[in-house]
Structures are given as structure tokens and as C-alpha cells.
Design a protein around this motif. Structure first.
Motif, PDB file in Angstrom:
ATOM      1  N   GLU A  40       0.773  -1.205  -0.019  1.00 45.81           N
ATOM      2  CA  GLU A  40       0.127  -0.034   0.073  1.00 45.81           C
ATOM      3  C   GLU A  40       0.816   1.307  -0.018  1.00 45.81           C
ATOM      4  O   GLU A  40       0.492   2.493  -0.623  1.00 45.81           O
ATOM      5  N   PHE A  41       2.003   1.196   0.915  1.00 44.47           N
ATOM      6  CA  PHE A  41       2.932   2.211   0.660  1.00 44.47           C
ATOM      7  C   PHE A  41       3.655   2.722  -0.818  1.00 44.47           C
ATOM      8  O   PHE A  41       3.550   3.671  -1.197  1.00 44.47           O
ATOM      9  N   ASP A  42       3.934   1.504  -1.400  1.00 48.24           N
ATOM     10  CA  ASP A  42       4.465   1.579  -2.851  1.00 48.24           C
ATOM     11  C   ASP A  42       3.232   2.120  -3.537  1.00 48.24           C
ATOM     12  O   ASP A  42       3.598   3.152  -4.288  1.00 48.24           O
ATOM     13  N   LYS A  43       2.170   1.866  -3.649  1.00 44.24           N
ATOM     14  CA  LYS A  43       1.000   2.709  -4.418  1.00 44.24           C
ATOM     15  C   LYS A  43       0.886   4.101  -3.931  1.00 44.24           C
ATOM     16  O   LYS A  43       0.676   4.748  -4.941  1.00 44.24           O
ATOM     17  N   TRP A  44       0.924   4.216  -2.651  1.00 42.66           N
ATOM     18  CA  TRP A  44       0.812   5.824  -2.255  1.00 42.66           C
ATOM     19  C   TRP A  44       1.983   6.449  -2.754  1.00 42.66           C
ATOM     20  O   TRP A  44       1.618   7.634  -3.347  1.00 42.66           O
ATOM     21  N   LYS A  79       8.155   4.778   9.823  1.00 40.84           N
ATOM     22  CA  LYS A  79       8.641   5.954   9.909  1.00 40.84           C
ATOM     23  C   LYS A  79       9.104   6.558   8.761  1.00 40.84           C
ATOM     24  O   LYS A  79       9.129   7.633   8.431  1.00 40.84           O
ATOM     25  N   SER A  80       9.117   5.767   7.795  1.00 43.54           N
ATOM     26  CA  SER A  80       9.332   6.052   6.047  1.00 43.54           C
ATOM     27  C   SER A  80       8.206   6.779   5.824  1.00 43.54           C
ATOM     28  O   SER A  80       8.012   7.428   5.015  1.00 43.54           O
ATOM     29  N   ILE A  81       6.828   6.154   6.106  1.00 43.13           N
ATOM     30  CA  ILE A  81       5.859   6.491   5.831  1.00 43.13           C
ATOM     31  C   ILE A  81       5.568   7.907   6.152  1.00 43.13           C
ATOM     32  O   ILE A  81       4.872   8.898   5.564  1.00 43.13           O
ATOM     33  N   ALA A  82       5.758   8.027   7.543  1.00 43.92           N
ATOM     34  CA  ALA A  82       5.657   9.318   8.205  1.00 43.92           C
ATOM     35  C   ALA A  82       6.540  10.394   7.589  1.00 43.92           C
ATOM     36  O   ALA A  82       5.983  11.488   7.255  1.00 43.92           O
ATOM     37  N   LEU A  83       8.115   9.987   7.328  1.00 41.64           N
ATOM     38  CA  LEU A  83       8.991  11.142   6.341  1.00 41.64           C
ATOM     39  C   LEU A  83       8.210  11.412   5.284  1.00 41.64           C
ATOM     40  O   LEU A  83       8.490  12.650   4.871  1.00 41.64           O
ATOM     41  N   ALA A  84       7.650  10.371   4.405  1.00 41.98           N
ATOM     42  CA  ALA A  84       7.277  10.722   3.158  1.00 41.98           C
ATOM     43  C   ALA A  84       6.206  11.763   3.169  1.00 41.98           C
ATOM     44  O   ALA A  84       5.964  12.793   2.300  1.00 41.98           O
ATOM     45  N   LYS A  85       5.271  11.702   4.169  1.00 42.41           N
ATOM     46  CA  LYS A  85       4.030  12.601   4.297  1.00 42.41           C
ATOM     47  C   LYS A  85       4.540  13.867   4.700  1.00 42.41           C
ATOM     48  O   LYS A  85       4.163  14.928   4.319  1.00 42.41           O
ATOM     49  N   LEU A  86       5.739  13.895   5.508  1.00 36.61           N
ATOM     50  CA  LEU A  86       5.927  15.319   6.207  1.00 36.61           C
ATOM     51  C   LEU A  86       6.594  16.135   4.960  1.00 36.61           C
ATOM     52  O   LEU A  86       6.569  17.224   4.961  1.00 36.61           O
ATOM     53  N   ILE A  87       7.761  15.377   4.207  1.00 36.78           N
ATOM     54  CA  ILE A  87       8.220  16.029   3.125  1.00 36.78           C
ATOM     55  C   ILE A  87       7.479  16.548   2.165  1.00 36.78           C
ATOM     56  O   ILE A  87       7.744  17.539   1.768  1.00 36.78           O
ATOM     57  N   LYS A 304       0.357   8.024  10.025  1.00 37.93           N
ATOM     58  CA  LYS A 304       0.322   6.604  10.056  1.00 37.93           C
ATOM     59  C   LYS A 304      -0.601   5.791   9.025  1.00 37.93           C
ATOM     60  O   LYS A 304      -0.131   4.932   8.554  1.00 37.93           O
ATOM     61  N   ASN A 305      -1.348   6.671   8.726  1.00 39.66           N
ATOM     62  CA  ASN A 305      -2.469   5.813   7.707  1.00 39.66           C
ATOM     63  C   ASN A 305      -2.164   6.629   6.377  1.00 39.66           C
ATOM     64  O   ASN A 305      -1.928   7.723   6.123  1.00 39.66           O
ATOM     65  N   LEU A 306      -2.324   5.807   5.192  1.00 41.99           N
ATOM     66  CA  LEU A 306      -1.979   6.181   3.664  1.00 41.99           C
ATOM     67  C   LEU A 306      -3.296   6.733   3.463  1.00 41.99           C
ATOM     68  O   LEU A 306      -4.148   5.848   2.898  1.00 41.99           O
ATOM     69  N   ASN A 307      -3.324   7.985   3.354  1.00 41.04           N
ATOM     70  CA  ASN A 307      -4.826   8.397   2.726  1.00 41.04           C
ATOM     71  C   ASN A 307      -4.512   9.717   1.674  1.00 41.04           C
ATOM     72  O   ASN A 307      -3.299   9.888   1.597  1.00 41.04           O
TER      73      ASN A 307
END
Length: 307
Positions: A40-44, A79-87, A304-307
């Protein structure tokens, strides 16, 4: 125990390639090539980085993409998900808001690599990030992020400031700044000895940080990144460190002050602001205001969530 100094490295790996759709062949050059199934992260990432910006966001550890001179560990998935959204929110969307969506599409880096651990150097410094050939940026210490207890100082120092610093290097490669900048502190740069200059002592010598005293390019990028990631109060406080008491021959204060350091930083920063305005049509103060607002908004983000 000696203080660990942190810095950013610009690796001048020059390379280029070209191809067209006519050059592509649907048959793989690897007979037994397998393609990993996307999570799901890859798709996001495809929807938020690949499609809009053509950025290959690499969070899985890859020896070919990493500097093997360091002993490194992978970035944690959450933490990779969090940083991707933060950046995305603080860096990408800040430039989109100020310079328009085409700016990042046309000038952005093409590869972003995340590393979980710090990268220690022999001189007791630690690398925050690396920009290679104007196309790739590597960020270290991702596992320092506490998704449940967001620390703005950690994020600002390790990631937001690093992204603005490294992106400044990329912009400087695309459009050079005037050589007048190099003349302001000519003869005062410290090369490898910058590690011995404390950030609080640097302004008195005309540098916004210890790392800025390494060489002209780092000086330019430090002025840019520190300005846009600092509040006006924090920026002025750092500049004020460039005003120091004048001492007599016995080391006693004379009641007079030397503002040469502050004036030197301001002279260089005027060139930095002019560069962004004339070369990229970006007002740095406007960009700083947007970055500051978006930085404060991170506490409202769902990391945390991929939205």
C-alpha cells in the motif's frame, strides 16, 4: 567527550542519459526478472511522488543506492511513511504554493533514498544528507523519528533543513549564482577545519553556521536552508551572535561592539535573496512564511495511515 558535528555533503557525480519511447522494449534484458508486488505504501508513493514529480522514493535498503563506506541500517517502514508525508507537506507543497506546481516538476530531484541510521565520519562529524549529481538526495537517521511524539526540532534539523539545503545545491547547478557571493568571505573559509567551529561562534566570523564556513557553496546553501526553516526571531537571534564586544589589550570589554560578522552574513544573504528572486522568481521571505506555516501544521497530519 568531543562534540559530534553534523554536516551535509554535496557529491558532484556528473552523469546523464537519454532515451525515447521508441528505444523501449517490452522484453526484459533479464530472462528471469521478477517484479516485487507493490504494497500500500508503494502505491501511495506512485500517486504522490512518482506520477506528479517523477521522484523514485526508495525506503527499502539497497546496497547499490547506499554509500558502503558507512555502517548503515534500513529505515523503518512506519517511519518512512511518516517522513514521506512530512516532506510532501513541508517541502514539496511549500514550493508548489510559492512557485507553482510546474516548478518542482521541472527542477526537482529524481531519486530520494532513506537510511535508518546516522552516517558517522572519521573526523567525528555526522552526515545529515547527500545530494548527488543534481538528481538524488539521501536522508539519514530516519529511525530517529517518533511517530507518536513528533519532535519539531528533530524533524527541522535532520530532514526539513537538509531538504532545503540539498535542493539549493541542485538549483545552483541548474542556474549559477553570481561570483560576487564568493568574494564576501574570500580567504576566510576553513575547508576541513570547519568541524572545530561551533555554530554559536560562527556568526562572529561572518558565517550563519559552522558548516557554512567550509566553502562557498555550502555557505550559500546554509544561508538558504537555515533562513527558510527558522522563525524571524530565531534568524535574528543567530545574526545577533555576529555582534561581539570589543576587548582591550587585557581582554576587558571596552563598551563598544563589533558588528562585522553580522554585516558580512547580511551582505551574503542579500545576494542569496536576489538569486532566488531573479533566477527562480521566488521571494525567500514568502517561501519562509509558507514553510513556517506548513511546519506548524504537521501536528494535524495523519502520519500513520495512507490516505
Amino acid at each position: 567527550m568531543k562534540n559530534i558535528k553534523l554536516f551535509l555533503v554535496l557529491a558532484t557525480a556528473l552523469f546523464a542519459w537519454s532515451c525515447s519511447e521508441d528505444d523501449l522494449d517490452s522484453k526484459s534484458i533479464f530472462e528471469n526478472e521478477t517484479v516485487a508486488e507493490q504494497n500500500e505504501f508503494d502505491k501511495w508513493l506512485v500517486q504522490n511522488y512518482v506520477i506528479p514529480y517523477n521522484i523514485d522514493f526508495k525506503y527499502c535498503y539497497d546496497d547499490k543506492e547506499s554509500d558502503m563506506t558507512y555502517n548503515l541500517i534500513p529505515a523503518d517502514y512506519d517511519k518512512s511513511i511518516a517522513l514521506a508525508k512530512l516532506i510532501q507537506h513541508v517541502w514539496l507543497d511549500s514550493y508548489n504554493e510559492v512557485a507553482g506546481e510546474n516548478f518542482m516538476k521541472e527542477n526537482c530531484l529524481r531519486v530520494m533514498q532513506l537510511i535508518g541510521s546516522k552516517a558517522y565520519n572519521e573526523d567525528e562529524s555526522v552526515t545529515l544528507g547527500v545530494a548527488e549529481g543534481g538528481i538524488k538526495v539521501t536522508l539519514y537517521n530516519v529511525n530517529e523519528i517518533d511517530v507518536d511524539n513528533i519532535d519539531l526540532d528533530v524533524l527541522n534539523y535532520w530532514f526539513f533543513k537538509t531538504m532545503h539545503h540539498e535542493f539549493c545545491h541542485i538549483l545552483n547547478q541548474l542556474k549559477e549564482y553570481t561570483t560576487d557571493f564568493n568574494l564576501v568571505s574570500q580567504g576566510k573559509y576553513k575547508a576541513a577545519d570547519w568541524v572545530n567551529l561551533n555554530d554559536n561562534d560562527a556568526p562572529a566570523l561572518g558565517f550563519i553556521s559552522g558548516y557554512a564556513s567550509k566553502e562557498e557553496g555550502e555557505d550559500f546553501a546554509e544561508l538558504t536552508s537555515i533562513y527558510v526553516t527558522s522563525t524571524e526571531e530565531a534568524w535574528q537571534a543567530q545574526l545577533d551572535l555576529g555582534v561581539v564586544p570589543v576587548l582591550d589589550n587585557e581582554g576587558n570589554p571596552t563598551g563598544q561592539y563589533d558588528s562585522t560578522g553580522k554585516e558580512t552574513i547580511e551582505a551574503k544573504f542579500d545576494i542569496v535573496k536576489e538569486y532566488f528572486l531573479t533566477k527562480w522568481n521566488i521571494d525567500l521571505t514568502t517561501l519562509r512564511d509558507v514553510v513556517q506555516r506548513r511546519t506548524q501544521e504537521i501536528y494535524t497530519l495523519d502520519l500513520k495511515n495512507l490516505n
